[in-house]
Design a protein around this motif. Sequence first.
Motif, short mmCIF file in Angstrom:
data_model
loop_
_atom_site.label_atom_id
_atom_site.label_comp_id
_atom_site.label_asym_id
_atom_site.label_seq_id
_atom_site.Cartn_x
_atom_site.Cartn_y
_atom_site.Cartn_z
N GLU A 181 0.91 -1.32 -0.19
CA GLU A 181 -0.07 0.08 -0.05
C GLU A 181 1.06 1.28 0.01
O GLU A 181 0.56 2.34 -0.36
CB GLU A 181 -1.08 -0.11 1.22
CG GLU A 181 -2.09 -1.06 1.18
CD GLU A 181 -3.00 -0.94 2.40
OE1 GLU A 181 -2.74 -0.32 3.22
OE2 GLU A 181 -4.08 -1.51 2.20
N ARG A 239 -4.16 -14.82 4.29
CA ARG A 239 -4.23 -14.16 2.78
C ARG A 239 -5.11 -14.46 1.79
O ARG A 239 -5.61 -15.57 1.83
CB ARG A 239 -2.66 -14.43 2.11
CG ARG A 239 -2.36 -13.96 0.88
CD ARG A 239 -0.97 -13.95 0.46
NE ARG A 239 -0.99 -12.94 -0.67
CZ ARG A 239 0.10 -12.47 -1.25
NH1 ARG A 239 1.24 -12.64 -0.75
NH2 ARG A 239 0.30 -11.69 -2.61
N ASP A 240 -5.67 -13.57 1.20
CA ASP A 240 -6.64 -13.73 0.06
C ASP A 240 -5.86 -13.48 -1.27
O ASP A 240 -4.79 -12.97 -1.36
CB ASP A 240 -7.96 -13.57 0.19
CG ASP A 240 -8.03 -12.12 0.73
OD1 ASP A 240 -7.65 -11.07 -0.11
OD2 ASP A 240 -8.45 -11.70 1.93
N ASP A 298 -6.12 -10.54 -3.07
CA ASP A 298 -5.57 -9.36 -3.38
C ASP A 298 -5.31 -8.50 -2.23
O ASP A 298 -5.21 -7.32 -2.23
CB ASP A 298 -6.67 -8.48 -4.06
CG ASP A 298 -7.72 -8.51 -3.69
OD1 ASP A 298 -7.99 -8.86 -2.37
OD2 ASP A 298 -8.86 -7.78 -4.30
N ALA A 299 -5.20 -9.51 -0.83
CA ALA A 299 -4.85 -8.59 0.47
C ALA A 299 -4.02 -9.64 1.14
O ALA A 299 -4.21 -10.81 1.04
CB ALA A 299 -6.16 -8.01 0.88
N THR A 313 -4.09 -10.04 5.55
CA THR A 313 -4.53 -9.49 7.01
C THR A 313 -3.65 -9.98 8.08
O THR A 313 -3.28 -11.06 8.27
CB THR A 313 -6.05 -10.05 7.23
OG1 THR A 313 -6.79 -9.63 6.37
CG2 THR A 313 -6.54 -9.52 8.62
N ARG A 342 -5.87 -5.00 7.54
CA ARG A 342 -5.91 -5.56 6.17
C ARG A 342 -5.25 -4.73 5.30
O ARG A 342 -5.38 -3.44 5.16
CB ARG A 342 -7.40 -5.80 5.69
CG ARG A 342 -7.54 -5.95 4.31
CD ARG A 342 -9.09 -6.24 4.03
NE ARG A 342 -9.30 -6.50 2.55
CZ ARG A 342 -9.40 -7.84 2.01
NH1 ARG A 342 -9.30 -8.68 2.71
NH2 ARG A 342 -9.78 -8.07 0.69
N PHE A 343 -4.34 -5.14 4.46
CA PHE A 343 -3.19 -4.45 3.70
C PHE A 343 -3.73 -4.96 1.89
O PHE A 343 -3.48 -6.06 1.76
CB PHE A 343 -1.89 -4.75 3.69
CG PHE A 343 -1.67 -4.31 5.25
CD1 PHE A 343 -1.51 -2.97 5.57
CD2 PHE A 343 -1.43 -5.22 6.31
CE1 PHE A 343 -1.18 -2.62 6.92
CE2 PHE A 343 -0.98 -4.92 7.47
CZ PHE A 343 -0.94 -3.64 7.81
N GLU A 344 -4.15 -4.16 1.18
CA GLU A 344 -4.42 -4.42 0.14
C GLU A 344 -2.98 -4.47 -0.81
O GLU A 344 -2.00 -3.76 -0.65
CB GLU A 344 -5.38 -3.19 -0.85
CG GLU A 344 -6.46 -2.98 -0.29
CD GLU A 344 -7.55 -4.19 -0.53
OE1 GLU A 344 -7.32 -4.89 -1.52
OE2 GLU A 344 -8.62 -4.28 0.32
N ILE A 345 -2.80 -5.50 -1.76
CA ILE A 345 -1.77 -5.87 -2.45
C ILE A 345 -2.05 -5.04 -3.73
O ILE A 345 -2.79 -5.77 -4.72
CB ILE A 345 -1.42 -7.19 -2.64
CG1 ILE A 345 -1.06 -7.84 -1.26
CG2 ILE A 345 0.06 -7.36 -3.19
CD1 ILE A 345 -0.28 -7.41 -0.25
N PRO A 346 -1.08 -4.30 -4.41
CA PRO A 346 -1.66 -3.40 -5.65
C PRO A 346 -1.31 -4.39 -6.71
O PRO A 346 -0.36 -4.89 -6.58
CB PRO A 346 -0.70 -2.32 -5.52
CG PRO A 346 -0.18 -2.17 -4.13
CD PRO A 346 -0.14 -3.34 -3.42
N ASP A 347 -2.20 -4.16 -7.78
CA ASP A 347 -2.15 -4.92 -8.83
C ASP A 347 -1.41 -3.66 -9.78
O ASP A 347 -1.56 -2.84 -10.40
CB ASP A 347 -3.21 -5.03 -9.58
CG ASP A 347 -3.32 -5.91 -11.28
OD1 ASP A 347 -2.02 -5.88 -11.67
OD2 ASP A 347 -4.22 -6.30 -11.66
#
Length: 638
Positions: A492, A536-537, A539-540, A542, A550-555
């Motif tokens: 992020e 982990r899912d 796109d993020a 936790t 929760r941290f979004e993983i940038p595309d």
Amino acid sequence: MFSKILIANRGEIACRVIETARKLGVASVAVYSEADAQARHVAMADEAVAIGGPAPKDSYLRAEAIIAAAQQTGAQAIHPGYGFLSENPDFVEAVEAAGLTFIGPSAKAIRAMGLKDAAKALMEKAGVPVVPGYHGENQDPEHLAGAADTIGYPVLIKAVAGGGGKGMRLVEKPSEFADALASAQGEAQTAFGNPAVLIEKFISAPRHIEVQVFGDGEKAVHLFERDCSLQRRHQKVIEEAPAPGMTPEMREAMGQAATRAAEAIGYKGAGTVEFIVDGSDGLRPDRFWFMEMNTRLQVEHPVTEAITGVDLVEWQLRVASGEPLPCAQEDLSITGHAFEARLYAEDVPAGFLPATGTLSHLRFAEGCRADTGVRTGDTISPWYDPMIAKVITHGPTRATALGQLARALEETEVAGTVTNLAFLARLARHEGFAAGKVDTGLIGREIDTLSAPVATPAAAKALGVIAAAGLWEGAASGFNLWGAPRRAVPFEEEAAIRVHGPGHVTVELGEVSHDCVLAEDGWRVDGAKTGARMARDADAVTIFLHGAHRFEIPDLLARGSDAEASDLTLAPMPGLVKSVFVKAGQQVAAGDRLAIMEAMKMEHTMLAARDGVVAEVLVTAGAQVEAGAALIRLEEEE
């Protein structure tokens, strides 16, 4: 006792009923919609029958399909759970006409309590106190003033056709009544075209206290009270039993009133009599009034089970199968104190918007009871109430049970959707709540503090980078230890990582570095033990460390235009587009209504963010859309 029952419901209550049926050696049949084909209650039941599409009207509200499923599988009785058809007298009659047993009250009893005005009249006749008020047709000012004197000040003047607080006035003393009446009537006429008002007793410190009752069709007992005063928008958030500050005299008076209410309608099964209580001068036997009776099992029944040791679902099955009441009133007693918190998938800072998502991780704290209808990997869909679980604790004292609740909430882990966990944990730690100073306005008064975003510890960010880099287990997969020592990590914010060896890395976040080591007790950040866990899912990631972060993983391939996005009205949640109020070419002003969406029993109105002209309407009323879907586009600003 029945040999097989069907549960005409879903989610946690269906699972709850199946558990008790299994304990009694009773086989269970689940019903399910297309959206619930892989649901937990389907997996738990001995048999399961598909009954229709995902919308409740196409499945869980289809009485004929549910009855057919019971007949097809040889079930002898139907348990309705709560919600859906549980308080539908026509369903009860249809069940009985099919030769089956309805596990609950008679259709007659349900109808008696279905209309609030009629129910209050019936309760008054049975000697149950009702809220003093005047609801008559005589609108003469002198007559209304006399009614206010009889009711006793303070009183509320309320528009008969009211809503949104319009046409409502609080009157503290008789000398203020005439002016307040004229003002309320004038506002009611302007807002609703109807100046008629009613007068009710104003309760300055309202508490919502309900009494659990159980009847066999003739006699009834009560299983003491629950306090449900912690509410938002009239929805219960945390319930407890017994009520804080309850006196023996008050408990006796409320219990007797509740059993009189149940016996007056020949009640059979589990039910709840709800009272509004004036707590401004402590709990007094002359300051509680009947509100309504819920002719079914309540969501919050576990706290009553905890303090009485009674399995209410077992009682339901036994009495419905023809057995007498399991015990007399004198056999019932209270042991300790219990709390229940309702864990929902909802975005609290955004105004408690219901949320969806696939649960990539779900773990409840040890030592608490968690009633749930979902598991890791399950999806919170837009079709139903977004409850994830009910978290219940029981201890010898109120303080102990509340401390257990706070800790249980803080240790519960959910990933894959936003939740109200942090909000609930703050509420459980609230000083006023801890002191027993509860009323229905507490959450509203403290909402800014309770719903503030959770601060993210620096250690959680560092661990988020480690998880995003795929190094949570300590292996250096994806990193060449003999090549460049520093690698950027999609995150992020600007982040990089230096791998010193398996389980030892340096995380760089901007200008700050953190030394991170994987020890036997988990990751340590700058020498400090964290005890953190990770999920982990797609796109993020936790990180669970003093809350969920929760941290979004940038595309890195994604591109977007902020300018274009500012012209779009997006769906804030997945749901049904109920209404669209504009068309292409229409001029709108900031704040104008554009559309209404409905999801999970909640409506959300989309408003124009700025003045402009509608360029495109991208949806129609009746459309089902996902979160983030573009609904309406405005023309670009010149």
